[in-house]
Design an enzyme around this catalytic site. Structure first.
Site, PDB file in Angstrom:
ATOM      1  CD  GLU A 189       0.427   0.975  -1.952  1.00 21.16           C
ATOM      2  OE1 GLU A 189       1.569   0.642  -2.076  1.00 21.16           O
ATOM      3  OE2 GLU A 189      -0.673   0.582  -2.528  1.00 21.16           O
ATOM      4  CG  ASP A 190       4.236   0.142  -4.504  1.00 20.47           C
ATOM      5  OD1 ASP A 190       3.192   0.707  -3.898  1.00 20.47           O
ATOM      6  OD2 ASP A 190       4.454  -0.625  -4.868  1.00 20.47           O
ATOM      7  CG  ASP A 216      -1.641   4.035 -11.404  1.00 19.90           C
ATOM      8  OD1 ASP A 216      -1.702   5.138 -11.612  1.00 19.90           O
ATOM      9  OD2 ASP A 216      -1.753   3.171 -11.826  1.00 19.90           O
ATOM     10  CG  PHE A 237       4.356   0.087 -15.625  1.00 14.11           C
ATOM     11  CD1 PHE A 237       3.123  -0.153 -14.888  1.00 14.11           C
ATOM     12  CD2 PHE A 237       5.308  -0.846 -15.337  1.00 14.11           C
ATOM     13  CE1 PHE A 237       2.958  -1.064 -13.855  1.00 14.11           C
ATOM     14  CE2 PHE A 237       5.111  -1.869 -14.517  1.00 14.11           C
ATOM     15  CZ  PHE A 237       4.004  -1.881 -13.761  1.00 14.11           C
ATOM     16  NE  ARG A 247       7.615  -7.385  -6.012  1.00 13.75           N
ATOM     17  CZ  ARG A 247       6.376  -6.981  -6.171  1.00 13.75           C
ATOM     18  NH1 ARG A 247       6.434  -5.629  -5.898  1.00 13.75           N
ATOM     19  NH2 ARG A 247       5.420  -7.656  -6.187  1.00 13.75           N
TER      20      ARG A 247
HETATM   21  P1  IMP Z   1      -3.710   2.074  -7.858  1.00 12.84           P
HETATM   22  O1  IMP Z   1      -4.664   1.152  -7.106  1.00 12.84           O
HETATM   23  O2  IMP Z   1      -4.204   2.275  -9.129  1.00 12.84           O
HETATM   24  O3  IMP Z   1      -3.349   3.317  -6.953  1.00 12.84           O
HETATM   25  O4  IMP Z   1      -2.525   1.407  -7.791  1.00 12.84           O
HETATM   26  C1  IMP Z   1      -1.503   1.082  -6.915  1.00 12.84           C
HETATM   27  C2  IMP Z   1      -0.830  -0.257  -7.078  1.00 12.84           C
HETATM   28  O5  IMP Z   1      -0.625  -0.432  -8.523  1.00 12.84           O
HETATM   29  C3  IMP Z   1       0.580  -0.227  -6.518  1.00 12.84           C
HETATM   30  O6  IMP Z   1       0.617  -0.633  -5.239  1.00 12.84           O
HETATM   31  C4  IMP Z   1       1.381  -0.833  -7.442  1.00 12.84           C
HETATM   32  O7  IMP Z   1       1.494  -2.209  -7.014  1.00 12.84           O
HETATM   33  C5  IMP Z   1       0.856  -0.975  -8.646  1.00 12.84           C
HETATM   34  N1  IMP Z   1       1.108   0.205  -9.795  1.00 12.84           N
HETATM   35  C6  IMP Z   1       0.670   1.108 -10.206  1.00 12.84           C
HETATM   36  N2  IMP Z   1       1.507   1.904 -10.920  1.00 12.84           N
HETATM   37  C7  IMP Z   1       2.560   1.281 -11.129  1.00 12.84           C
HETATM   38  C8  IMP Z   1       3.872   1.446 -11.773  1.00 12.84           C
HETATM   39  O8  IMP Z   1       4.099   2.342 -12.558  1.00 12.84           O
HETATM   40  N3  IMP Z   1       4.837   0.384 -11.646  1.00 12.84           N
HETATM   41  C9  IMP Z   1       4.669  -0.570 -10.815  1.00 12.84           C
HETATM   42  N4  IMP Z   1       3.426  -1.104 -10.206  1.00 12.84           N
HETATM   43  C10 IMP Z   1       2.532   0.270 -10.210  1.00 12.84           C
HETATM   44 MG    MG Z   2       2.755  -4.474  -8.076  1.00 10.41          MG
END
Ligand code: IMP
Ligand code: MG
Length: 174
Positions: free
Chosen positions: A98-99, A102, A151, A164
Site C-alpha cells: 500500500e502507499d 491512514d 495530507f 502521482r
Molecule cells: P484509509 O482507508 O483511511 O487507511 O486510507 C487509505 C487510502 O486513502 C490510501 O490508499 C490513499 O489512497 C488515501 N489517502 C490517505 N491519506 C492520504 C494522503 O495523505 N494523501 C493521499 N492519499 C491519501
Molecule cells: Mg487515493
C-alpha cells in the site's frame, strides 16, 4: 504543479534508500516462501515497482483496486472493489503493498477479504504510516516512513488523481 506542494517531506533519495532496506528485509523473510505482492491500485504502483526490484528472490505480483476516497482529502468510509485479483492466492504468502495507511479502513477490508481465500500468510507493507489517524486496529509489518497527520502527495499519492508523478513526497498546499 510544484506550487501545490507546501513543503517536501521525503526526498527521492530518502525514499530510494529506505526501499532498498525494506527490499533486503523482505528478501530474508520470504526466502523459502511463495511470495506474491498485491498492489492496491493506483497509489502503490510506483512503490511496488521500486520495491519489487529491491527484492532478490522469485516472486509474483498482482493488482487489485478499491475505492475509499472520492476525490477529496477525507475518507467516505465506504470501500468498494473496482478490480479483483487475477490469480488464486491459495497457498501463497501474500504481501499487500500500500502507499499509505491512514484510518486503516481500506487495508483491514482488503486483508479480511484475502484471508478468506486460504493464503498461507498475509502481511502488509506500506510506504507511509499515519499512526495517529488510525481508528481501526491494524498494523503494517513493513513501514517505510511514519507520517504526521498531513495530507501528502507525490510518489503515487494523489489529490483528485493529480500529482502521482512527483518523484518525492510533499505536503499538499490547500
Ligand atoms: P484509509 O482507508 O483511511 O487507511 O486510507 C487509505 C487510502 O486513502 C490510501 O490508499 C490513499 O489512497 C488515501 N489517502 C490517505 N491519506 C492520504 C494522503 O495523505 N494523501 C493521499 N492519499 C491519501
Ligand atoms: Mg487515493
Amino acid at each position: 504543479m510544484e506550487s501545490k506542494v507546501k513543503k517536501i517531506l521525503i526526498t527521492e533519495e530518502q525514499i530510494q534508500k529506505r526501499i532498498k532496506e525494506l527490499g533486503q528485509q523482505i528478501t530474508e523473510d520470504y526466502r523459502d516462501k511463495k511470495l506474491v505482492m498485491v498492489s492496491v491500485l493506483k497509489g502503490s504502483v510506483i512503490f511496488i515497482s521500486d520495491l519489487m526490484r529491491a527484492v532478490n528472490i522469485h516472486m509474483q505480483i498482482d493488482f487489485m483496486s478499491v475505492s475509499s476516497y472520492r476525490g477529496g482529502t477525507k475518507s467516505t468510509g465506504v470501500v468498494k472493489i473496482l478490480k479483483d485479483l487475477d490469480m488464486d492466492i491459495e497457498g501463497y504468502d501474500v504481501l499487500i503493498v500500500e502507499d499509505i495507511l491512514d484510518s486503516g479502513l481500506t487495508l483491514s477490508y482488503i486483508r479480511e477479504l484475502l484471508l478468506k481465500r486460504n493464503p498461507k500468510s498475509v502481511k502488509i507493507a506500506t510506504l507511509l504510516d499515519k499512526v495517529d489517524k488510525r481508528n481501526i486496529q491494524i498494523e503494517a509489518d513493513y513501514v517505510g516512513f511514519d507520517l504526521p497527520d498531513e495530507f501528502v502527495i507525490g510518489y503515487g499519492l494523489d489529490y483528485a488523481e493529480k500529482y502521482r508523478n512527483l518523484p518525492y513526497i510533499g505536503v499538499f498546499d490547500n
